[in-house]
Enzyme design. Structure first.
Site, PDB file in Angstrom:
ATOM      1  N   HIS A   1       2.991   0.525   4.498  1.00  0.00           N
ATOM      2  CA  HIS A   1       3.941  -0.684   5.287  1.00  0.00           C
ATOM      3  C   HIS A   1       5.088  -0.928   4.790  1.00  0.00           C
ATOM      4  O   HIS A   1       5.961  -1.365   5.767  1.00  0.00           O
ATOM      5  CB  HIS A   1       2.932  -1.715   5.253  1.00  0.00           C
ATOM      6  CG  HIS A   1       1.538  -1.777   6.224  1.00  0.00           C
ATOM      7  ND1 HIS A   1       0.464  -1.301   5.976  1.00  0.00           N
ATOM      8  CD2 HIS A   1       1.319  -2.363   7.328  1.00  0.00           C
ATOM      9  CE1 HIS A   1      -0.540  -1.178   6.725  1.00  0.00           C
ATOM     10  NE2 HIS A   1       0.078  -1.929   7.719  1.00  0.00           N
TER      11      HIS A   1
ATOM     12  N   ASP B   1      -4.722  -7.133   4.641  1.00  0.00           N
ATOM     13  CA  ASP B   1      -4.771  -6.737   6.001  1.00  0.00           C
ATOM     14  C   ASP B   1      -5.728  -5.526   6.387  1.00  0.00           C
ATOM     15  O   ASP B   1      -5.658  -4.846   7.017  1.00  0.00           O
ATOM     16  CB  ASP B   1      -3.427  -6.400   6.607  1.00  0.00           C
ATOM     17  CG  ASP B   1      -3.404  -6.425   8.102  1.00  0.00           C
ATOM     18  OD1 ASP B   1      -4.326  -7.047   8.728  1.00  0.00           O
ATOM     19  OD2 ASP B   1      -2.442  -5.850   8.541  1.00  0.00           O
TER      20      ASP B   1
ATOM     21  N   ASP C   1       0.718  -1.296  -0.088  1.00  0.00           N
ATOM     22  CA  ASP C   1       0.091  -0.089  -0.084  1.00  0.00           C
ATOM     23  C   ASP C   1       0.925   1.238  -0.023  1.00  0.00           C
ATOM     24  O   ASP C   1       0.445   2.473  -0.012  1.00  0.00           O
ATOM     25  CB  ASP C   1      -0.934   0.117   1.270  1.00  0.00           C
ATOM     26  CG  ASP C   1      -0.245  -0.015   2.547  1.00  0.00           C
ATOM     27  OD1 ASP C   1       1.087  -0.167   2.615  1.00  0.00           O
ATOM     28  OD2 ASP C   1      -0.867   0.152   3.316  1.00  0.00           O
TER      29      ASP C   1
END
Length: 333
Positions: free
Chosen positions: A180, A202, A177
């Protein structure tokens, strides 16, 4: 029988362009390049107009979306979260089971999970390299969001991240993304073992929702500019990512070949789950789990076992893409 023609069909080894796929009921019956088989009167023939056709995404690690949690005791809430991810091309999904092997009884728990026929995932862990290798020897086969919530890789103490990258038995999750992981970290992971990388979201219930305050089980979340954190505003707590955005970002922003990206989004996770003979790639005899993507890799349609699901609410080109202000077109091969 349904025939999808004039598509860029992404198979495990190549992109068929132009390509076609036929399916009858829930099962793929044919895949090829060039002109599609001759249709009969009651066939459903759809011209995809040079769109991409990928296997439906398999998300190993999600918690919810559209304001709903898959951990809820309310079936309607779980269905809402699943429908949200269907709209973003995911056909199979599950919440992630994670173990820290350095804790008392950790290795025994790994063995118990494996003996029960489940996949033991290692993460949220301070395990050193030796204990990580012991966990893999005990049967663990997945590393939860590689590099996140674990000790950093050091040249004299590779830790869990190094052990996972070096062990050809281990699949490792990547949250692509732009928040992270650094872009080059994702590139390094793919360059090291593209056949073992698994893109995951996640995703929290805040995925698909505006900035604000949310709750994941018993944890409060704050979302600002699409970045989900604990109330301190610094510690990342899940994401607002969707699989189509992870795929789009990997291809357009990182320059990873779309065949490798499709494998990480579908083929590898399906294989890990023991579903590789049923789903995760486009081949005759497999389930017609498919996602149609525009040339810019936005979702047009999702099929689960041949059935349209999760109707897209329209092009998501305006969706926020944290950590990636560009939407440049890179090579697609």
């Amino acid at each position: 029988m349904t025939t999808l023609t004039n598509a860029r069909v992404v198979t495990p080894h190549e992109v068929l362009e132009p390509g076609w796929v036929t399916f009858s009921g829930p099962t793929i019956t044919g895949v090829g390049t060039g002109g599609a088989p001759a249709a009969v009167a009651d066939d459903d023939v759809r011209d995809l107009e040079n769109a991409y056709l990928l296997p439906g995404f398999v998300d190993l690690h999600m918690h919810g979306g559209d304001g709903a949690s898959v951990g809820s005791a309310r079936p309607d809430e779980v269905r809402r979260a699943v429908a949200f991810h269907h709209r973003h091309g995911t056909t199979r999904m599950l919440a992630g089971i994670t173990l820290a092997p350095e804790l008392p009884g950790g290795l025994e728990l790994v063995r118990s999970v494996v003996a029960a026929g489940a996949v033991a995932a290692i993460g949220h862990s301070a395990a050193d390299h030796r204990r990580s290798r012991e966990a893999f020897a005990a049967g663990a086969r997945l590393t939860t969001h590689l590099f996140n919530a674990m000790n950093p890789l050091h040249h004299r103490e590779p830790g869990l991240a190094g052990a996972a990258l070096a062990d050809d038995r281990i699949v490792f999750e990547l949250i692509n993304d732009g928040l992270h992981l650094h872009d080059d970290t994702v590139r390094i992971a793919f360059a090291t073992a593209p056949h073992r990388a698994a893109l995951v979201t996640d995703a929290t219930p805040a995925a698909g929702m505006p900035d604000g305050e949310y709750r994941l089980d018993d944890v409060d979340l704050t979302v600002r500019n699409g970045r989900a954190t604990l109330p301190d505003g610094h510690t990342l707590a899940g994401s607002t990512l969707t699989m189509d955005r992870a795929v789009r970002r990997a291809v357009h922003h990182l320059g990873i070949p779309i065949s490798q990206v499709a494998a990480a989004a579908a083929t590898t996770p399906a294989r890990l789950l023991g579903l590789g003979d049923r789903t995760g790639s486009i081949a005759p005899g497999k389930d017609a789990d498919l996602v149609v993507l525009t040339p810019r890799l936005h979702v047009r349609a999702t099929f689960l076992r041949g059935r349209p699901v999760g109707r897209p609410r329209g092009p998501d080109a305006k969706d926020p893409e944290p950590g990636n202000s560009r939407d440049s077109v890179g090579p697609i091969a």
